[in-house]
Design an enzyme around this catalytic site. Sequence first.
Site, PDB file in Angstrom:
ATOM      1  N   GLU A 124       0.638  -1.433   0.142  1.00 58.59           N
ATOM      2  CA  GLU A 124       0.097  -0.117   0.179  1.00 58.59           C
ATOM      3  C   GLU A 124       0.699   1.353  -0.280  1.00 58.59           C
ATOM      4  O   GLU A 124       0.389   2.325  -0.550  1.00 58.59           O
ATOM      5  CB  GLU A 124      -0.653   0.248   0.982  1.00 58.59           C
ATOM      6  CG  GLU A 124      -1.481   1.737   0.788  1.00 58.59           C
ATOM      7  CD  GLU A 124      -2.976   0.644   1.372  1.00 58.59           C
ATOM      8  OE1 GLU A 124      -3.573   0.082   1.749  1.00 58.59           O
ATOM      9  OE2 GLU A 124      -3.504   1.206   0.226  1.00 58.59           O
ATOM     10  N   ASP A 125       1.809   0.965   0.381  1.00 54.00           N
ATOM     11  CA  ASP A 125       2.903   3.003   1.362  1.00 54.00           C
ATOM     12  C   ASP A 125       3.963   2.556   0.314  1.00 54.00           C
ATOM     13  O   ASP A 125       4.345   3.693   0.475  1.00 54.00           O
ATOM     14  CB  ASP A 125       3.379   2.636   2.445  1.00 54.00           C
ATOM     15  CG  ASP A 125       1.187   2.446   3.362  1.00 54.00           C
ATOM     16  OD1 ASP A 125       1.303   2.926   2.980  1.00 54.00           O
ATOM     17  OD2 ASP A 125       2.030   3.101   4.590  1.00 54.00           O
TER      18      ASP A 125
END
Length: 731
Positions: A84-85
């Site tokens: 996600e990051d």
Amino acid sequence: MSVQDLKEDLTGNLVKALNSRRRNQDEISFVLEAFDFAFKNHIQQKRKSGEPYIVHPVAVALSLIELNCDKESVCAALLHDVVEDTGASHEDLRDIFGETVADIVDGVTKLSKLNFKSSEEEQASNFRKMLLAIAKDVRVVLVKLADRLHNMQTLNYLKKEKQQRISRETLDVFAPLANRFGLRNIQIELEDLCLKYLHSDEYSAIKDLVKSKRHEREAQIQKLKIVIKQVLDDSSIKAEIQGRAKHFFSIFAKLKQKEIQIIEDKLDEELPIYDLLGIRVLVDSVKDCYAALGVIHETFRPMPGRFKDYIALPKSNMYQSLHTTVIIPWDKRPLEVQIRTYEMHEVAEHGIAAHWHYKESHVPSSAKLGDAEELKWLKQLVSWHTDVSEAKEYYSGVKNDVLAQEVYILSPKGDVIALPQGSTPVDFAYKIHTRIGDTCTGAKVNEKMVSINYKLQNGDMVEIITNKNNHPNLSWLNFVKTHQAKYRIKSWYKKQNKERHIVLGEQMFADHFGKAKADEILKSEELLKISQKLNHKSLQDLLAAVGSGDQSLAQIEHKLNAVKAPTKEDNIEQLQKFKTRKAPAKGDMADIPELDGLLYSIAKCCMPIPGEAVIGVISKGKGITIHRADCYNVKQVEPERLMNINWKNKERKTYPAKINIEVVDRIGMVKDILTLIADGGFNIRDFKVTERPTKTTALLKVTIDIGSVEELKFLTNKMLNLSDVLQVERL
Ligand code: MN
């Protein structure tokens, strides 16, 4: 702290935790590899608190080590935010850490994207997506809950609105979810943190009170421990007695339930010390649980109606214990007592994680948990139906089924059925079997007749009375509690109405077109095609839709008339009919090597042409039918009857040629031209009627596979020989 110091520090924490759980060297190396990967990827990020981001995944991983989860879960915890990051991809994770870890991370990432405070429809479908992700691998829920726990623990760094929003969502969805999977410790901590952010005044009032009564509480527990230990020793029952402080949220809920105002100074008198504590008795065996209960009931007077046997009737989150409330003789106050074995205690604290861990030591394949009895409810909910239009209904029903408190009901055969609180005999009947629900006329509870909207109580023994001539009553919808019962009652009505609507639909056809014409239309292939185009699964469905007023006859009539003006599909189909009629089946057979020497035919429903993806359907007596791979009818066929086949590559080399043909616009013209092309043995790739330069002419744009210039010249001449072709132009 330098980057190197931080790394050593966190590595040290992980190794220490793993060692305390006696994990082997292989597991430790696997986890550290994931840590290195996460460290590298998160190095640039900071949390809102200002701490390096990596602190968060490590905290989540430590939670899971504490729960004694397997190495894949711990790795997934460390990696849960990298996709996600950071720049890492699912494939990267799969290549380095394997499919399982990558898939768990995937599930957690999916869950993070779901928003439970959006519109009702969205919430509904999000809730379903969440269940799907969990059903795929239950470890997703372990990582997600540990993730949420750490986020709640560090919530003070966020803005007030965000704190409230996240707390609300946690209280609505994640704390109940932790309860549903038996993760008691996580549930308690989540609830207390939510209380802190959502009702901060009440939270501090309760906290202060509990603190001020700490010494009194501990003294009482000490006294009770000694007394109970003594009476159990006298009966030779080996037991460990624990005092149990209630968590803030449960005190809060109890006060709310009693409608007591939570104001700091008044709480003292409203909240007797025994509401703040309980006693837990841990023993070696189930037999000892009941023996201990007997001894305690002989020593203290039990409060009537407060005994619950969750050993015989385990909760569906696997929780087992005996619960009773007794009166303390020296100050006449009630005391709650829980009695359980050590193994039950482990499950009571760690729920699915404990179960998972126990299973793991006996059953090497972690996938086995998916088949576990305890998770059947999840599989069932997910498999119900996927109709998006009913998502909202599914949500309100299933959310209740999954997250509500439950009652445990006995069938006459002694089976235990868990139902949401407030369920009725009708819910119970549908839970056993649709037919029993549909024909239910009444019920006996504990051998006494009750009304069918009676609210079932824990431990009720329910017998359903049926009559095969009976059918569901729509008024049942007013009191049934489960999604399943609601769904079944409505389906029964829909089905009944469908039969009526079909008859009505036939009548309406006859009224509209006249009896003779209607009969003809109803038998025609055109209507079948139109019904597919209008998204009806069958002619019956079309008729039912007409009968119920969902489908207008005018639209059908319009479509029937439109069939006369050829469309692209119609032309291709006609062309194919022509081709198959003309070319003997034997000649085409060589086109499909797999079918060499077999009897086969081209399916009339989808008319596949050479080059299209196709599949064979084996039918008794008729040999094999060739359908387009995406044909609707193929979806209805059992997989055993399907056969993979391919068109043989044509040896003749061709290239696509675009040709514009200007023709006199008359019905059938397009068909004539396409027939001519096909007749010449050419493959038509694309075909469009694009513009009408004048009202009387049309321009056909055709792309044909052509082998040579000679072939093209031959074809052009043939076309120009047709009287209505004005011009042929190669682009
Ligand atoms: Mn996270």
